[in-house]
Write a protein that holds these residues in place. Sequence first.
Motif, PDB file in Angstrom:
ATOM      1  N   LEU A  38       0.817  -1.202   0.000  1.00  0.00           N
ATOM      2  CA  LEU A  38       0.000   0.000   0.000  1.00  0.00           C
ATOM      3  C   LEU A  38       0.856   1.260   0.000  1.00  0.00           C
ATOM      4  N   VAL A  39       1.932   1.253   0.790  1.00  0.00           N
ATOM      5  CA  VAL A  39       2.826   2.412   0.822  1.00  0.00           C
ATOM      6  C   VAL A  39       3.501   2.613  -0.529  1.00  0.00           C
ATOM      7  N   VAL A  45       1.435   6.510  -7.098  1.00  0.00           N
ATOM      8  CA  VAL A  45       0.430   7.475  -7.551  1.00  0.00           C
ATOM      9  C   VAL A  45       0.928   8.902  -7.362  1.00  0.00           C
ATOM     10  N   LEU A  46       1.515   9.193  -6.212  1.00  0.00           N
ATOM     11  CA  LEU A  46       1.960  10.561  -5.932  1.00  0.00           C
ATOM     12  C   LEU A  46       3.126  10.964  -6.836  1.00  0.00           C
ATOM     13  N   TRP A  47       4.076  10.068  -7.047  1.00  0.00           N
ATOM     14  CA  TRP A  47       5.191  10.387  -7.935  1.00  0.00           C
ATOM     15  C   TRP A  47       4.741  10.453  -9.390  1.00  0.00           C
ATOM     16  N   GLY A  48       3.721   9.676  -9.746  1.00  0.00           N
ATOM     17  CA  GLY A  48       3.177   9.775 -11.094  1.00  0.00           C
ATOM     18  C   GLY A  48       2.567  11.141 -11.351  1.00  0.00           C
ATOM     19  N   HIS A  69       8.606   6.850 -10.014  1.00  0.00           N
ATOM     20  CA  HIS A  69       7.253   6.341 -10.262  1.00  0.00           C
ATOM     21  C   HIS A  69       7.301   4.895 -10.756  1.00  0.00           C
ATOM     22  N   ARG A  70       8.173   4.619 -11.708  1.00  0.00           N
ATOM     23  CA  ARG A  70       8.273   3.255 -12.236  1.00  0.00           C
ATOM     24  C   ARG A  70       8.845   2.299 -11.184  1.00  0.00           C
ATOM     25  N   ALA A 153      -7.798   2.185  -8.462  1.00  0.00           N
ATOM     26  CA  ALA A 153      -7.152   1.097  -7.729  1.00  0.00           C
ATOM     27  C   ALA A 153      -6.648   1.574  -6.386  1.00  0.00           C
ATOM     28  N   TRP A 154      -6.070   2.764  -6.361  1.00  0.00           N
ATOM     29  CA  TRP A 154      -5.526   3.295  -5.112  1.00  0.00           C
ATOM     30  C   TRP A 154      -6.631   3.512  -4.077  1.00  0.00           C
TER      31      TRP A 154
END
Length: 212
Positions: A38-39, A45-48, A69-70, A153-154
């Motif tokens: 989850l972390v 998501v945040l880095w994306g 992100h990747r 999804a998140w």
Amino acid sequence: MQRSLVLAALLALLVAANAGAFERMWEFLDFGAGVLALVSLTATVLWGLAATDRMLLGSGHRLFAQAVHRGTAVGGLGFLVLHIWVKIAEGRTSAVAALVPFTDAGRPLLIGLGTLAGYLFLVAAVTGAVRSAFAARGRSRWWRALHMCAYLAWCAALVHGLRAGRAAAAWAEAAYLLALAGAAVALALRLVVARRAETAAGSRGKDSGRNG
């Protein structure tokens, strides 16, 4: 030399087993694998979102954000697979429930949200890996639509993670809520900027047509 290393490794494993290290490791995986998944996926998501920012970040910073992100996406999917395997091995859920959403006998909704989140994250990861296949004109919207499954999804993963397992500490819930709020604001700003860019491009096209 090699035999001595093998014997030393076996001796170390025996000592660790007698000390109960493997039992503690299994206890950690029971809770930690899901938390790490989850972390990691939250960070993905945040880095994306950060990787798409053009207001504050330069091109070099965006490339760095894309790399993180990747990396967090790969790590998150790895922890997710480990989390699923541990839960099935412990009998907390069945392989069928892990594959088919909302079929768990005990908690169909919460476990089903986790299964659904896993599939949606997989869709986002695959579309991210084959982005070049959507490079043709007219396909970029399909790529965005499929890749944005990560947001759904998140949200599903947050509900699953915070309610399906052990009760989370108050600070953990607050941190995830802040992350959710920050992601919502960043996504809203991203959509506003994109809409303005499309409007400006359309206006320039009309002006050039009139001048022509």
